[in-house]
Design a protein around this motif. Structure first.
Motif, PDB file in Angstrom:
ATOM      1  N   PHE A 256      44.122  31.370  53.875  1.00 24.66           N
ATOM      2  CA  PHE A 256      44.302  32.931  53.807  1.00 24.66           C
ATOM      3  C   PHE A 256      44.440  33.706  55.115  1.00 24.66           C
ATOM      4  O   PHE A 256      44.919  34.427  55.082  1.00 24.66           O
ATOM      5  CB  PHE A 256      43.028  33.419  53.097  1.00 24.66           C
ATOM      6  CG  PHE A 256      42.921  34.718  52.509  1.00 24.66           C
ATOM      7  CD1 PHE A 256      43.748  35.094  51.823  1.00 24.66           C
ATOM      8  CD2 PHE A 256      42.424  35.809  53.498  1.00 24.66           C
ATOM      9  CE1 PHE A 256      43.631  36.602  51.514  1.00 24.66           C
ATOM     10  CE2 PHE A 256      42.244  37.144  53.292  1.00 24.66           C
ATOM     11  CZ  PHE A 256      42.976  37.466  52.228  1.00 24.66           C
ATOM     12  N   ALA A 257      43.933  33.106  56.271  1.00 27.64           N
ATOM     13  CA  ALA A 257      43.852  33.698  57.335  1.00 27.64           C
ATOM     14  C   ALA A 257      45.248  33.702  57.975  1.00 27.64           C
ATOM     15  O   ALA A 257      45.737  34.441  58.610  1.00 27.64           O
ATOM     16  CB  ALA A 257      43.222  33.134  58.324  1.00 27.64           C
ATOM     17  N   GLY A 260      50.193  35.362  56.612  1.00 32.06           N
ATOM     18  CA  GLY A 260      51.068  36.169  57.139  1.00 32.06           C
ATOM     19  C   GLY A 260      52.165  35.548  57.891  1.00 32.06           C
ATOM     20  O   GLY A 260      53.419  35.927  58.146  1.00 32.06           O
ATOM     21  N   ALA A 268      52.347  38.899  51.843  1.00 31.04           N
ATOM     22  CA  ALA A 268      50.813  38.761  52.473  1.00 31.04           C
ATOM     23  C   ALA A 268      50.114  40.178  52.187  1.00 31.04           C
ATOM     24  O   ALA A 268      49.009  40.022  52.088  1.00 31.04           O
ATOM     25  CB  ALA A 268      51.493  38.547  53.795  1.00 31.04           C
ATOM     26  N   ARG A 269      50.914  41.077  52.010  1.00 28.89           N
ATOM     27  CA  ARG A 269      50.060  42.089  51.659  1.00 28.89           C
ATOM     28  C   ARG A 269      49.681  42.157  50.046  1.00 28.89           C
ATOM     29  O   ARG A 269      48.126  42.849  50.068  1.00 28.89           O
ATOM     30  CB  ARG A 269      51.019  43.689  51.831  1.00 28.89           C
ATOM     31  CG  ARG A 269      51.538  44.139  53.095  1.00 28.89           C
ATOM     32  CD  ARG A 269      52.056  45.554  53.057  1.00 28.89           C
ATOM     33  NE  ARG A 269      53.234  45.373  52.412  1.00 28.89           N
ATOM     34  CZ  ARG A 269      54.467  45.215  52.766  1.00 28.89           C
ATOM     35  NH1 ARG A 269      54.657  44.806  54.240  1.00 28.89           N
ATOM     36  NH2 ARG A 269      55.547  45.263  52.081  1.00 28.89           N
ATOM     37  N   ALA A 271      48.677  39.524  48.861  1.00 26.13           N
ATOM     38  CA  ALA A 271      47.521  38.669  48.993  1.00 26.13           C
ATOM     39  C   ALA A 271      46.369  39.384  49.233  1.00 26.13           C
ATOM     40  O   ALA A 271      45.254  39.097  48.817  1.00 26.13           O
ATOM     41  CB  ALA A 271      47.985  37.413  49.663  1.00 26.13           C
ATOM     42  N   ALA A 272      46.312  40.180  50.217  1.00 20.50           N
ATOM     43  CA  ALA A 272      45.208  40.873  50.934  1.00 20.50           C
ATOM     44  C   ALA A 272      44.589  41.792  49.953  1.00 20.50           C
ATOM     45  O   ALA A 272      43.331  42.128  49.758  1.00 20.50           O
ATOM     46  CB  ALA A 272      45.573  41.559  52.013  1.00 20.50           C
ATOM     47  N   GLU A 273      45.568  42.179  49.105  1.00 20.92           N
ATOM     48  CA  GLU A 273      45.026  43.539  48.198  1.00 20.92           C
ATOM     49  C   GLU A 273      44.373  42.986  47.009  1.00 20.92           C
ATOM     50  O   GLU A 273      43.579  43.562  46.320  1.00 20.92           O
ATOM     51  CB  GLU A 273      46.261  44.435  47.796  1.00 20.92           C
ATOM     52  CG  GLU A 273      46.765  45.234  48.933  1.00 20.92           C
ATOM     53  CD  GLU A 273      48.167  45.946  48.563  1.00 20.92           C
ATOM     54  OE1 GLU A 273      48.678  45.572  47.390  1.00 20.92           O
ATOM     55  OE2 GLU A 273      48.699  46.696  49.549  1.00 20.92           O
ATOM     56  N   ALA A 275      42.828  39.852  46.920  1.00 25.95           N
ATOM     57  CA  ALA A 275      41.994  38.559  47.156  1.00 25.95           C
ATOM     58  C   ALA A 275      40.448  38.915  46.483  1.00 25.95           C
ATOM     59  O   ALA A 275      40.041  39.857  46.509  1.00 25.95           O
ATOM     60  CB  ALA A 275      41.648  38.751  48.782  1.00 25.95           C
ATOM     61  N   ARG A 277      36.910  36.340  46.001  1.00 25.15           N
ATOM     62  CA  ARG A 277      36.455  35.118  46.501  1.00 25.15           C
ATOM     63  C   ARG A 277      35.751  34.196  45.283  1.00 25.15           C
ATOM     64  O   ARG A 277      35.099  35.038  44.676  1.00 25.15           O
ATOM     65  CB  ARG A 277      35.353  35.230  47.540  1.00 25.15           C
ATOM     66  CG  ARG A 277      34.857  34.039  48.503  1.00 25.15           C
ATOM     67  CD  ARG A 277      34.006  34.429  49.541  1.00 25.15           C
ATOM     68  NE  ARG A 277      34.763  35.007  50.747  1.00 25.15           N
ATOM     69  CZ  ARG A 277      35.746  34.452  51.425  1.00 25.15           C
ATOM     70  NH1 ARG A 277      35.562  32.983  51.583  1.00 25.15           N
ATOM     71  NH2 ARG A 277      36.125  35.177  52.453  1.00 25.15           N
ATOM     72  N   VAL A 285      44.356  34.782  44.897  1.00 25.99           N
ATOM     73  CA  VAL A 285      45.291  35.663  45.144  1.00 25.99           C
ATOM     74  C   VAL A 285      46.396  35.534  44.336  1.00 25.99           C
ATOM     75  O   VAL A 285      46.634  34.761  43.551  1.00 25.99           O
ATOM     76  CB  VAL A 285      45.675  35.863  46.921  1.00 25.99           C
ATOM     77  CG1 VAL A 285      44.542  35.805  47.631  1.00 25.99           C
ATOM     78  CG2 VAL A 285      46.678  34.834  46.923  1.00 25.99           C
TER      79      VAL A 285
END
Length: 337
Positions: A256-257, A260, A268-269, A271-273, A275, A277, A285
């Motif tokens: 995940f880190a 990008g 990638a954006r 995935a961040a929005e 996410a 756990r 994601v």
């Protein structure tokens, strides 16, 4: 005609020589010859012609000699030609100017602009040139080969309708289109033709135009069409138009880190929005994809830290691909004793 052309070329060279002396100060005959791409003998003749025409020019002999304009003299022969005026926006982009066949013209425009500046501003401009350089192409990629670019630009300026044979991703891969060229855009080292067609305004990557045939017909550019505004709108809707599906992934914290570096910025954006756990510490994601085939290579690059949950066709394609890879490596292993 040849005689007129000869005098035109020579007149342009004399003006260039005069502007070089004005902007750089003293220059030797060899330096002038190199800058003008002529012989030293031609420079001697040109300097004689300038002196005979009343230009306050004098030469100095010796190691520190050369040609110089009298102190305080400034020529007013800085008028730009039509081509030079059109190339002004390219004076800081030499590669783009060269692609368009305007490298020499842009250099001439820079020289004339420099000659029009005061010594202080001229020095500042030179410092900027030495300290700021624009390199258009992205990392790890070469610029496209664009043999049809000159023809496309000519059609843009002449408002000339063209017929193109174009290679695209979708099937059929090669299509023929008759279009009205509105303009060209340089994006990340790649040239694109923006053109009107029976299907509306379309964008064509110039390197994929296999043939470009100018037609006898001309076209009327739509009133109010703004190329920059159109391009910004095109980019704003680009991802929406090409991402036709979504993939659900489970990622380790490490994967995940680094998402990008493996996936496109839009993915990638997303995935961040999206996410969330899991109980086991992995991260679920949702990312947009164009198709199963085009998504597979990028998702494989995430390595063992990623699991494709869905859609089922993508998960199955990933499973079969990994099984084939594993079988290939197992076949190459030495037999166990």
């Amino acid at each position: 005609m040849i005689r007129v052309l000869f005098f035109s070329v020579r007149a342009s060279r004399l003006v260039s020589a005069l502007l070089l002396l004005q902007t750089r100060g003293r220059m030797t005959a060899r330096e002038l010859a190199d800058a003008l791409e002529v012989s030293v003998r031609t420079v001697y003749r040109d300097m004689e012609s300038l002196g005979a025409s009343g230009i306050p020019l004098y030469g100095e002999s010796g190691p520190d000699g050369g040609y110089r304009l009298m102190e305080g003299h400034r020529t007013r022969l800085t008028g730009l030609t039509t081509d030079e005026a059109g190339a002004l926006f390219l004076t800081g982009l030499p590669d783009a100017a060269a692609d368009l066949g305007l490298g020499a013209v842009a250099a001439e425009a820079r020289l004339k602009l420099s000659a029009a500046l005061s010594p202080e501003l001229r020095e500042r401009a030179e410092q900027s040139r030495q300290r700021i350089h624009v390199d258009i192409p992205g990392w790890y990629q070469d610029s496209d080969e664009t043999p049809r670019l000159a023809g496309a630009v000519s059609a843009v300026w002449g408002r000339q309708r063209v017929r193109i044979r174009y290679e695209r991703w979708a099937t059929p891969h090669e299509v023929s289109r008759t279009v009205d060229p509105y303009g060209v855009v340089l994006k990340a080292g790649r040239w694109y033709l923006v053109a009107g067609s029976a299907r509306g305004v379309r964008t064509y990557r110039v390197s994929r135009i296999n043939e470009l045939e100018p037609l006898a017909e001309t076209f009327t550019r739509p009133a109010g069409f703004d190329l920059a505004a159109h391009w910004h709108e095109y980019l704003a809707t680009f991802d929406t138009r090409r991402f036709l599906d979504e993939a659900v992934l489970r990622l380790s914290a490490e994967a995940f880190a680094g998402i990008g570096q493996a996936l496109e910025p839009a993915a990638a954006r997303a995935a961040a929005e999206s996410a969330e756990r899991d109980a086991d510490g992995w991260i679920r994601v949702v990312v947009p994809i164009e198709s199963v085939e085009r998504a597979l290579p990028a998702l494989l690059s995430l390595g063992a830290g990623a699991e494709v949950v869905g859609p089922p066709p993508l998960r199955e394609k990933m499973r079969r691909t990994l099984a084939e890879m594993l079988a290939r490596y197992e076949d190459g292993l030495p037999a166990k004793e």
